[in-house]
Design a protein around this motif. Structure first.
Motif, PDB file in Angstrom:
ATOM      1  N   LEU A   1      68.833   3.744  -8.204  1.00 25.24           N
ATOM      2  CA  LEU A   1      69.119   2.311  -8.133  1.00 25.24           C
ATOM      3  C   LEU A   1      70.600   2.063  -7.867  1.00 25.24           C
ATOM      4  N   GLU A   2      71.438   3.000  -8.312  1.00 25.72           N
ATOM      5  CA  GLU A   2      72.877   2.868  -8.071  1.00 25.72           C
ATOM      6  C   GLU A   2      73.226   3.050  -6.596  1.00 25.72           C
ATOM      7  N   LEU A   3      72.269   3.580  -5.816  1.00 28.70           N
ATOM      8  CA  LEU A   3      72.519   3.795  -4.385  1.00 28.70           C
ATOM      9  C   LEU A   3      72.319   2.521  -3.563  1.00 28.70           C
ATOM     10  N   LYS A   4      71.850   1.460  -4.215  1.00 26.62           N
ATOM     11  CA  LYS A   4      71.660   0.198  -3.488  1.00 26.62           C
ATOM     12  C   LYS A   4      72.999  -0.280  -2.947  1.00 26.62           C
ATOM     13  N   GLY A   5      72.966  -0.731  -1.698  1.00 27.78           N
ATOM     14  CA  GLY A   5      74.186  -1.241  -1.096  1.00 27.78           C
ATOM     15  C   GLY A   5      75.064  -0.173  -0.472  1.00 27.78           C
ATOM     16  N   LYS A   6      74.721   1.093  -0.685  1.00 24.63           N
ATOM     17  CA  LYS A   6      75.515   2.195  -0.119  1.00 24.63           C
ATOM     18  C   LYS A   6      75.049   2.480   1.319  1.00 24.63           C
ATOM     19  N   GLU A   7      75.922   3.108   2.098  1.00 25.26           N
ATOM     20  CA  GLU A   7      75.585   3.439   3.487  1.00 25.26           C
ATOM     21  C   GLU A   7      74.719   4.694   3.562  1.00 25.26           C
ATOM     22  N   ASN A   8      73.956   4.780   4.651  1.00 26.47           N
ATOM     23  CA  ASN A   8      73.164   5.986   4.921  1.00 26.47           C
ATOM     24  C   ASN A   8      74.025   6.913   5.779  1.00 26.47           C
ATOM     25  N   VAL A   9      74.964   7.572   5.132  1.00 24.62           N
ATOM     26  CA  VAL A   9      75.911   8.395   5.866  1.00 24.62           C
ATOM     27  C   VAL A   9      76.062   9.749   5.176  1.00 24.62           C
ATOM     28  N   THR A  10      76.089  10.817   5.972  1.00 22.64           N
ATOM     29  CA  THR A  10      76.170  12.169   5.413  1.00 22.64           C
ATOM     30  C   THR A  10      77.583  12.473   4.937  1.00 22.64           C
ATOM     31  N   LEU A  11      77.735  13.602   4.259  1.00 19.34           N
ATOM     32  CA  LEU A  11      79.050  14.021   3.753  1.00 19.34           C
ATOM     33  C   LEU A  11      80.047  14.224   4.887  1.00 19.34           C
ATOM     34  N   ASP A  12      79.541  14.575   6.091  1.00 19.33           N
ATOM     35  CA  ASP A  12      80.468  14.775   7.208  1.00 19.33           C
ATOM     36  C   ASP A  12      80.422  13.612   8.201  1.00 19.33           C
ATOM     37  N   GLY A  13      79.990  12.430   7.705  1.00 22.67           N
ATOM     38  CA  GLY A  13      80.182  11.195   8.472  1.00 22.67           C
ATOM     39  C   GLY A  13      79.117  10.798   9.461  1.00 22.67           C
ATOM     40  N   LYS A  14      77.953  11.492   9.481  1.00 23.51           N
ATOM     41  CA  LYS A  14      76.885  11.100  10.420  1.00 23.51           C
ATOM     42  C   LYS A  14      76.061   9.970   9.812  1.00 23.51           C
ATOM     43  N   LYS A  15      75.894   8.885  10.571  1.00 24.77           N
ATOM     44  CA  LYS A  15      75.129   7.732  10.078  1.00 24.77           C
ATOM     45  C   LYS A  15      73.731   7.729  10.683  1.00 24.77           C
ATOM     46  N   ILE A  16      72.790   7.172   9.945  1.00 21.85           N
ATOM     47  CA  ILE A  16      71.411   7.037  10.429  1.00 21.85           C
ATOM     48  C   ILE A  16      70.853   5.736   9.872  1.00 21.85           C
ATOM     49  N   ASN A  17      70.036   5.060  10.636  1.00 20.06           N
ATOM     50  CA  ASN A  17      69.406   3.824  10.150  1.00 20.06           C
ATOM     51  C   ASN A  17      68.201   4.180   9.285  1.00 20.06           C
ATOM     52  N   LEU A  18      68.057   3.481   8.164  1.00 19.85           N
ATOM     53  CA  LEU A  18      66.944   3.721   7.245  1.00 19.85           C
ATOM     54  C   LEU A  18      66.179   2.417   7.075  1.00 19.85           C
ATOM     55  N   TYR A  19      64.986   2.376   7.658  1.00 17.64           N
ATOM     56  CA  TYR A  19      64.178   1.163   7.694  1.00 17.64           C
ATOM     57  C   TYR A  19      62.897   1.347   6.862  1.00 17.64           C
ATOM     58  N   ALA A  20      62.132   0.256   6.733  1.00 18.21           N
ATOM     59  CA  ALA A  20      60.904   0.281   5.925  1.00 18.21           C
ATOM     60  C   ALA A  20      59.670   0.073   6.795  1.00 18.21           C
ATOM     61  N   ASN A  21      58.570   0.758   6.421  1.00 15.87           N
ATOM     62  CA  ASN A  21      57.248   0.498   6.998  1.00 15.87           C
ATOM     63  C   ASN A  21      56.559  -0.551   6.137  1.00 15.87           C
ATOM     64  N   ILE A  22      56.016  -1.593   6.747  1.00 13.51           N
ATOM     65  CA  ILE A  22      55.307  -2.606   5.952  1.00 13.51           C
ATOM     66  C   ILE A  22      53.951  -2.917   6.580  1.00 13.51           C
ATOM     67  N   GLY A  23      53.039  -3.403   5.716  1.00 17.39           N
ATOM     68  CA  GLY A  23      51.691  -3.719   6.175  1.00 17.39           C
ATOM     69  C   GLY A  23      51.449  -5.198   6.352  1.00 17.39           C
ATOM     70  N   GLY A  24      52.424  -6.031   6.004  1.00 14.88           N
ATOM     71  CA  GLY A  24      52.233  -7.471   6.137  1.00 14.88           C
ATOM     72  C   GLY A  24      53.384  -8.246   5.532  1.00 14.88           C
TER      73      GLY A  24
ATOM     74  N   GLY B   1      69.159  15.027  15.437  1.00 17.39           N
ATOM     75  CA  GLY B   1      69.803  13.895  16.100  1.00 17.39           C
ATOM     76  C   GLY B   1      69.041  12.592  16.039  1.00 17.39           C
ATOM     77  N   PHE B   2      68.083  12.453  15.109  1.00 17.55           N
ATOM     78  CA  PHE B   2      67.341  11.198  14.988  1.00 17.55           C
ATOM     79  C   PHE B   2      68.292  10.038  14.647  1.00 17.55           C
ATOM     80  N   ASP B   3      68.000   8.880  15.221  1.00 15.17           N
ATOM     81  CA  ASP B   3      68.833   7.689  14.999  1.00 15.17           C
ATOM     82  C   ASP B   3      68.310   6.839  13.851  1.00 15.17           C
ATOM     83  N   GLU B   4      67.026   7.026  13.529  1.00 13.09           N
ATOM     84  CA  GLU B   4      66.406   6.143  12.532  1.00 13.09           C
ATOM     85  C   GLU B   4      65.244   6.847  11.852  1.00 13.09           C
ATOM     86  N   LEU B   5      65.074   6.560  10.567  1.00 15.23           N
ATOM     87  CA  LEU B   5      63.883   6.974   9.816  1.00 15.23           C
ATOM     88  C   LEU B   5      63.303   5.712   9.196  1.00 15.23           C
ATOM     89  N   SER B   6      61.992   5.517   9.342  1.00 12.02           N
ATOM     90  CA  SER B   6      61.336   4.368   8.729  1.00 12.02           C
ATOM     91  C   SER B   6      60.284   4.885   7.756  1.00 12.02           C
TER      92      SER B   6
END
Length: 539
Positions: A250-273, A514-519
């Motif tokens: 829960l403490e990770l809320k608001g933090k960036e999705n970025v690795t220790l060596d600075g690689k960023k990736i988008n983290l999205y959600a799958n929803i059903g409605g 090299g993925f740009d996004e995980l949902s």
């Protein structure tokens, strides 16, 4: 005593074991004199059963989302199946038997017929027809269904649990559930995962364990019965550690999705409605990577209108406040059947008339959905994704229809924004021509569930094949890398929206590929974020 099975959902549960006793419907054959009155009794009971299932659907939508609740709509449709109804009414009329006996006999006959079929989707309907038949019999007999008794939360043991039984459980009284039967991809397993209940299947327990102390290890698929003090202490510590990890996440809320060596990736959600948006936001999703639009069709009794669809898409776009929302166009067929589409039964529906094939074959349905999506695009940031693509020809035809829709809206003076267009990569064919497809679209999203199924020639709904189903298969991983490379070479961004995206043992692999996004499902966002933030890609 230690029993081994398969894990459906991880976690630790410690508590009393309670065997879920279904109320068995004892049915006797009785001679009746008023045939028409008996048929009316059956018809009334059938309608009452449908009303109950509607209630279960509404409850399940709130708890697990529209897609996972859809099984209760399937059950309602099965109750109205002409062959099923005629078999019962014909038996009452010709044999002059009571409704309970006719329903029980027909239920047994249809269940055996489904179980004997080669098609695995139809085999799964065997349990469903037994479930709906038992429901009608219970109503005819004014009998109550099984339930959890007592105030103390328990580890629930059952031979198997039908989805309707799972959704009726008082969740505050269930720590975990353990069944003898079921598959890791069954409806009940999906419900368990969505509800975050540690769960095991394939555990051959005996009836005398009722009331004894137990421990469920959802990580290893193990059930401990009457554990000794040492085991108990070990698992109490493990449970405390799990709860501490949840607090840290829960403490990770608001933090960036970025690795220790600075690689960023988008983290999205799958929803059903629409109802799932709140869950996506509360878990800090960066956007919606997969909005399964078929829920609008599954919960409707007729084709949803443009206005109804527009309202749903607009609500999601507005609620996400400018964050990206990727709407997947209609993906029915296979295990998602809709009555009013009047589709013929198929020998192999997973490889049949489904998804984009229906849309291109029935462009009037497709255009209605696209108009609604483009109208909603004015209120947020919407991208459109097309499922089950196997050729460039399909994509070119889709783009022609999109152009027609945009021209119509412009002529009518209806405002809209341009949308990114992308495709699902879920067939080996799409992988092999991903270099060509990338020149036609803005992005790829890989549906790993179907891609694994089609590549390995394994039906993921078939429990007998669980040991052969390997989503980490080298062929799958090579395909993922090929899609990323081809996408990037031709200007596409590439993501994953299948369940594999939430597999944290592969997060570092996906980053390296090299993925740009995980949902992923909303509940997995913070866990995946933690893995990303602890990864150094170069290592």
């Amino acid at each position: 005593m230690v029993l081994e099975g398969k894990s459906v959902f991880g976690g630790i549960a410690i508590g009393r074991l309670s065997i879920y006793n279904k109320k068995e419907n004892q049915v006797k054959r009785e001679k009746i004199t008023d045939v028409e009155a008996e048929i009316t009794r059956f018809t009334d009971a059938k309608e009452t059963a449908k009303e109950q299932l509607k209630g279960f659907y509404k409850k399940a939508v709130k708890e697990v989302g529209e897609v996972n609740a859809a099984i209760f709509e399937v059950h309602q449709m099965m109750l109205d199946d002409l062959d099923y109804v005629e078999s019962i009414t014909n038996m009452i009329r010709t044999q002059e038997v009571n409704a309970e006996f006719a329903v029980a006999s027909t239920g047994d006959n249809f269940s055996k017929m489904f179980a004997a079929m080669d098609d695995d989707y139809m085999k799964e309907r065997a349990a469903d027809v037994k479930d709906i038949s038992n429901r009608v019999i219970s109503i005819l007999q004014n009998a109550e269904n099984g339930s959890v008794t007592g105030e103390e939360p328990v580890i629930l043991l059952a031979d198997d649990l039908a989805p309707s039984e799972t959704v009726q459980l008082d969740k505050s009284k269930v720590l975990s559930f353990v069944t003898r039967h079921g598959s890791t991809n069954s409806h009940t397993a999906i419900l368990a995962r969505t509800m975050n209940i540690p769960a095991l299947i394939g555990i051959d327990f005996s009836e005398d364990v009722n009331g004894k102390m137990g421990i469920v290890d959802g990580y290893t698929g193990t059930l401990y019965i009457e554990p000794d003090e040492e085991i108990m202490k070990k698992y109490e510590a493990k449970k405390a550690e799990d709860e501490n990890k949840k607090r840290l996440l829960l403490e990770l809320k608001g933090k960036e999705n970025v690795t220790l060596d600075g690689k960023k990736i988008n983290l999205y959600a799958n929803i059903g409605g629409v109802a799932d948006v709140a869950n996506a936001l509360s878990n800090d999703a960066g956007g919606i990577g997969l909005f399964r639009s078929e829920f609008l069709y599954l919960e409707s009794e007729d084709y949803p209108t443009e206005e109804a669809q527009f309202a749903a898409y607009k609500t999601v776009a507005e609620n996400m406040a400018g964050k990206k929302v990727i709407i997947r166009t209609l993906d029915i067929g296979a295990d998602k059947q809709v009555d009013y589409f009047h589709m013929e039964k198929e020998e192999n529906p997973a490889m049949g008339y489904r998804a984009i094939r229906i849309c291109l074959d029935r462009p009037e349905i497709f255009k209605t959905q696209l108009r609604a999506i483009y109208r909603a695009s004015y209120y947020g940031t919407i991208s459109i994704m097309f499922p089950m693509i196997i050729s460039v020809k399909e994509v070119k035809r889709i783009k022609e229809i999109v152009a027609e829709v945009k021209a119509e809206l412009t002529a009518e003076g209806i405002p809209f924004k341009d949308c990114e267009l992308g495709i699902m990569i879920e067939t080996p064919a799409a992988v092999m021509i991903s270099d060509l497809l990338a020149e036609e679209v803005d992005f790829f999203s890989i549906g790993t569930n179907d891609l694994t199924q089609y590549t390995l020639a394994i039906d993921r709904q078939n429990p007998k094949l669980d040991s052969f189903y390997d989503s980490h298969h080298e062929a799958i991983l090579r395909m993922l890398q090929m899609v990323v490379d081809n996408g990037h070479k031709h200007g596409c961004w590439v993501g994953i929206c299948g369940e594999l995206g939430a597999d944290t043992t592969l997060t570092s692999t996906f980053l390296k590929m090299g993925f740009d996004e995980l949902s992923v499902s909303p509940a997995m966002i913070l866990r995946v974020r933690e893995e990303i933030r602890n990864t150094k890609v170069e290592e």
